[in-house]
Design an enzyme around this catalytic site. Structure first.
Site, mmCIF file in Angstrom:
data_model
loop_
_atom_site.group_PDB
_atom_site.id
_atom_site.type_symbol
_atom_site.label_atom_id
_atom_site.label_comp_id
_atom_site.label_asym_id
_atom_site.label_seq_id
_atom_site.Cartn_x
_atom_site.Cartn_y
_atom_site.Cartn_z
ATOM 1 N N CYS A 206 17.009 43.347 -6.867
ATOM 2 C CA CYS A 206 15.969 43.475 -5.841
ATOM 3 C C CYS A 206 16.586 43.060 -4.508
ATOM 4 C CB CYS A 206 14.796 42.582 -6.211
ATOM 5 S SG CYS A 206 13.389 42.729 -5.109
ATOM 6 N N CYS B 106 50.174 57.515 -25.407
ATOM 7 C CA CYS B 106 50.029 58.968 -25.496
ATOM 8 C C CYS B 106 49.657 59.554 -24.138
ATOM 9 C CB CYS B 106 48.960 59.317 -26.532
ATOM 10 S SG CYS B 106 48.607 61.081 -26.648
#
Length: 359
Positions: free
Chosen positions: A318, A44
């Site tokens: 970290c 579509c």
């Protein structure tokens, strides 16, 4: 002689007019000289059009019908004319290559499905790549070869020169803008998952790195050292922008994904793309950790832990400031990182909204 000259101009005018009329009728207006066009079928067209418009470098996307048997058709006649619902994509090749555009396209289609995408079934929903520039064929073929290595089953994407293109009815243009929440088989958020080219960045030699980097940057990235917490450049930086590998320039993290974990090092909920970092087990310091390295530079960045905020995915990357270079949002375009600006802006807006809700 004047009559002959006049007749030549007259016939030339008629010829140009005929060509323009032909191009107009097939919906294949030529883009500007600094623009390119490709036609993509992926189920579509409502969703595919909206998805393509979100991609950096795309100038315009519009819905239409491509490569049918007749020069004219409409939505009701597609089963007779055998056109595919398609999206005409005009893009700026200086901002996005055809290869990268196709990789964004591949992210939202099932490349091995025949005449079916999502819940939509029928010939009009087949996948296809239709080109107007013959030079694009090689790029398309190479992209499909790379894709074939990644998927199981034979690729069913039709590849042909564009023919019999017809612009879809106005009702279908910008359908999801007109009908927010309307039917869409595509996850539009996938346009925000930026693709980072791995062939755009290279790792310098060790000799070059020793000259280019500071002693701390070299020790962190090449020898897996750790800088001091709370005494590094970016741990509390709040400015909008992108963080790249100090050794190669490859984009790694975004300010939109940065948060204050209180650990004293820059903390991120995720990398800018899952492919730009690699992981290795780290059992140094008599404990098990997961080391984070950059993809191209293989530079030591830091570690990832599972004690991050749950609402952000639960991870805490970290990272050492010494492994990064920060590029402010205002400088990203001129430094060659313009394609990541939409990601930063959308992410920062989302973070702002979340902060407002939490307060």
């Amino acid at each position: 002689m004047k009559i002959l000259s006049y007749l030549k101009k007259f016939y030339l005018f008629l010829l140009i007019g005929a060509i323009m009329q032909a191009n107009e009728s097939m919906g294949a207006k030529l883009p500007k000289t600094d623009e390119r066009v490709i036609y993509l079928a992926g189920g579509c067209f409502w969703g595919l059009e909206a998805y393509m418009e979100r991609i950096y470098g795309v100038i315009d996307a519009s819905s239409g019908y491509a490569n049918g048997k007749t020069s004219s058709t409409n939505y009701e006649k597609l089963h007779e004319s055998d056109h595919a619902e398609s999206v005409k994509v005009i893009y700026d090749p200086k901002k996005i290559s055809l290869d990268k555009l196709l990789r964004y396209y591949f992210k939202v289609i099932d490349p091995v499905s025949v005449n079916k995408q999502g819940n939509d079934v029928g010939r009009q929903y087949r996948t296809g790549i239709y080109y107007v520039n013959s030079a694009d064929k090689e790029v398309i073929d190479n992209a499909l070869k790379a894709l074939q290595k990644e998927v199981k089953g034979k690729i069913a994407i039709e590849v042909e020169p564009l023919k019999n293109y017809v612009r879809a009815e106005e009702y279908h243009q910008d359908y999801l803008k007109k009908h927010p929440g309307g039917y869409c088989h595509i996850d539009l958020k996938k346009a925000d998952e930026v693709i980072v080219d791995d062939d755009k960045y290279t790792k310098p030699s060790d000799e070059v790195l020793k000259k280019k980097l500071t002693k701390l940057q070299y020790e962190v990235t090449q020898n897996k050292h750790t800088e001091k917490p709370f005494e590094n450049e970016y741990y509390n930086k709040e400015e909008e922008g992108i963080y790249v590998d100090i050794t190669t320039g490859e984009p790694l993290f975004s300010s939109a994904d940065k948060y204050d974990s209180g650990c004293g090092w820059p903390s991120f909920s995720k990398p800018i793309n899952k492919d730009v970092v690699k992981y290795e087990d780290d059992e140094s310091l008599n404990r098990k950790r997961i080391e984070v390295l950059s993809r191209i530079g293989k530079a030591h960045l830091g570690h990832v832990f599972n004690d991050g905020p749950k609402e952000l995915g639960g991870l805490r990357y970290c990272i050492n400031s010494a492994a990064l270079r920060f590029i402010p949002l205002k400088d990203m375009e001129k430094e060659g990182y313009g394609e990541f600006i939409p990601y930063i802006k959308k992410g920062e807006l989302k973070k702002y909204i979340q902060d407002k809700k939490s307060h």
